[in-house]
Design a protein around this motif. Structure first.
Motif, short mmCIF file in Angstrom:
data_model
loop_
_atom_site.label_atom_id
_atom_site.label_comp_id
_atom_site.label_asym_id
_atom_site.label_seq_id
_atom_site.Cartn_x
_atom_site.Cartn_y
_atom_site.Cartn_z
N ILE A 108 3.94 7.61 2.33
CA ILE A 108 4.46 6.53 3.18
C ILE A 108 4.15 5.19 2.50
N ALA A 158 -7.70 -3.29 2.75
CA ALA A 158 -6.49 -3.47 3.56
C ALA A 158 -5.69 -4.66 3.05
N GLY A 161 3.82 0.95 2.71
CA GLY A 161 3.69 -0.32 3.43
C GLY A 161 3.05 -0.21 4.80
N LEU A 162 2.93 -1.39 5.45
CA LEU A 162 2.26 -1.46 6.75
C LEU A 162 3.04 -0.73 7.83
N LEU A 163 4.36 -0.59 7.65
CA LEU A 163 5.15 0.08 8.67
C LEU A 163 5.40 1.54 8.34
N ALA A 164 4.66 2.04 7.36
CA ALA A 164 4.65 3.47 7.04
C ALA A 164 6.04 4.06 6.87
N GLN A 165 6.83 3.45 6.01
CA GLN A 165 8.21 3.92 5.82
C GLN A 165 8.24 5.10 4.86
N ARG A 176 0.84 -1.19 0.00
CA ARG A 176 0.00 0.00 0.00
C ARG A 176 0.88 1.24 0.00
N GLY A 233 8.61 -6.42 2.82
CA GLY A 233 7.15 -6.42 2.97
C GLY A 233 6.41 -7.00 1.80
#
Lengths: 226, 239
Positions: free
Chosen positions: B99, B158, B101-105, B26, B132
């Motif tokens: 941002i 999601a 991915g799930l870890l909001a990089q 995402r 990811g």
């Protein structure tokens, strides 16, 4: 002030709705009752030999539970410096997020929750805190990302394969390659000779799989929250 | 035999777990659009809107470099980025916060293709982003008319979604393809895979009438012009 209290309540509800054990583990009422004794015992220990990471965590939880958020934050930061375990660090950041949130420092709270989630991508509690605090500060992209993480982690308990889990998986594949070699030898009438090796590999893989399915080797530091 | 069956079962479970790594990730982008607005009576004033852009990106490895690919308009770049300007308003500046991915990089650099094209390469600040999702390879062959392809992305979900489309048109210079049916908006930046599970393109148009994908090649990836993201984070349009 009223908004702050309301938001704390919302955070608690979010955490509880995702089956967190953090709120229970903090046990504010118990901690409050036992606080003076606990604090004195820990401070005495600190004077005698210095607190360990786990003792910092316990003290920080106690301070958080008794409403001394600033002190709890300082202790959690100190404790985080004493451990190298990323999942233990994530627990300290979870505490830091709640301490900051309780003081109305929502940006710091959100950043701590995100930093913690990067250290422990499987933590539902940190995802819930991320969602709550980033929603509060109006960062739509971060809030959506946290919501996605919650949805990925929560419904079936399926782990998201990142970092340590991928390494564990890679080790599993290597083990399986060894197992295939064993199977090949079995087909060549070598069973009596290699039976112990087959059993050893099978046992090792069972252990590995149990670790993966139980969350990919959670922290070995026996802290209260998971 | 019991041990053998047990090992085969375990192998199946672990390989199934490995395959569960998604193909895409995402991408969310906070946009801040600053307007200079005038009124029929009274002084002009500054106004702002903060829309959220949701799209898809994916990791690819080509000629020794690993990067993320997405549609340029997901970062308010490229020819397809069009904002709905309010009445009597002039867009002054765009501020972009993507941002991944799930870890909001966050993103550290953006690779711009030569010419005007609606796709970009991204380099994340933290290389763990590449863990990811699967790291795809680009196909060296161009898909043909009538080929069935798989499109993967996040159409406002999601969880990653995949759908199949048929290529009904191919541009004369093999720049883009048109699908037989439109795609939902979140597929923007998603990957188009051929039958061999190799990436052939990136989704750039998810219109209600028609959806397109730009075709990519390893050469196009190598020719990207990289800029630090800081240079693109805030863009003034009135200069």
């Amino acid at each position: 002030m009223k908004t702050s209290a309301l938001f704390q309540l919302l955070t608690m509800l979010v955490l509880l709705s995702h089956g967190t054990s953090l709120v229970r583990s903090a046990e504010p009422s118990t901690a409050e009752a036992a606080f003076p004794e606990t604090r004195d015992r820990l401070l005495n220990q600190a004077q005698a030999k210095g607190l360990t990471a786990k003792e910092h965590f316990d003290l920080s939880v106690t301070l958080l539970g008794t409403g001394q958020y600033g002190e709890a934050l300082v202790v959690s930061r100190l404790g985080m410096g004493l451990t190298q375990d990323p999942k233990a660090k994530a627990l300290f950041l979870m505490l830091a997020a709640q301490c900051n949130g309780a003081q109305g420092h929502y940006v710091s709270a959100a950043e701590a929750a995100l930093e913690g989630q990067r250290l422990n991508p499987l933590s539902v509690e940190l995802a819930a805190l991320r969602l709550a605090y980033f929603t509060k500060i109006g960062n739509a992209a971060q809030a959506k990302s946290a919501e996605d993480t919650l949805k990925q982690l929560d419904p079936s308990g399926q782990p998201v394969l990142t970092g340590a889990e991928l390494v564990a998986l890679a080790k599993g594949v290597i083990e399986i390659a060894a197992a295939i070699r064993v199977i090949y030898e079995v087909t060549h009438d070598a069973w009596p000779r290699i039976q112990p090796e087959v059993e050893r590999v099978a046992l090792r893989m069972t252990e590995l799989w149990s670790k993966l399915s139980s969350g990919g080797g959670r922290t070995t530091v026996n802290l209260r929250a998971r | 035999m019991r041990h053998l069956a047990f090992l085969i079962l375990l192998f199946g479970l672990v390989t199934a777990q490995a395959q569960s790594l998604p193909y895409t990730q995402r991408l969310y982008c906070n946009l801040t659009l600053e307007y200079w607005r005038t009124r029929p009576i009274g002084p002009a004033y500054l106004d702002s809107m903060k829309p959220l852009v949701a799209g898809t990106c994916w990791a690819v490895e080509a000629k020794g470099q690993t990067l993320l690919i997405t549609a340029a308009h997901n970062l308010a770049l490229g020819p397809n980025f069009i904002t709905a300007t309010p009445p009597r308003a002039k867009l002054l500046a765009i501020h972009v916060e993507p941002i991944v991915g799930l870890l909001a990089q966050p993103v550290s650099a953006v690779g711009m293709p030569l010419g005007v094209s609606d796709w970009v390469g991204l380099r994340p600040v933290d290389a763990t982003v590449f863990k990811g999702s699967q790291i795809l390879t680009l196909s060296k062959t161009v898909p043909k008319l009538g080929d069935s392809v798989t499109v993967i992305g996040f159409p406002d979900t999601a969880h990653e979604q995949r759908t199949t489309r048929t290529i009904t048109a191919l541009s004369p210079n093999n720049e883009f393809v048109v699908f037989n049916e439109p795609l939902e908006p979140g597929y923007s930046g998603g990957v188009v895979l051929n039958a061999k599970n190799q990436a052939v393109g990136v989704v750039v148009t998810t219109d209600k009438k028609q959806s397109n994908a730009l075709l990519l090649s390893p050469e196009k990836l190598v020719s990207l012009q990289w800029k630090p993201f800081e240079q693109l984070r805030h863009r003034r349009l009135d200069q």
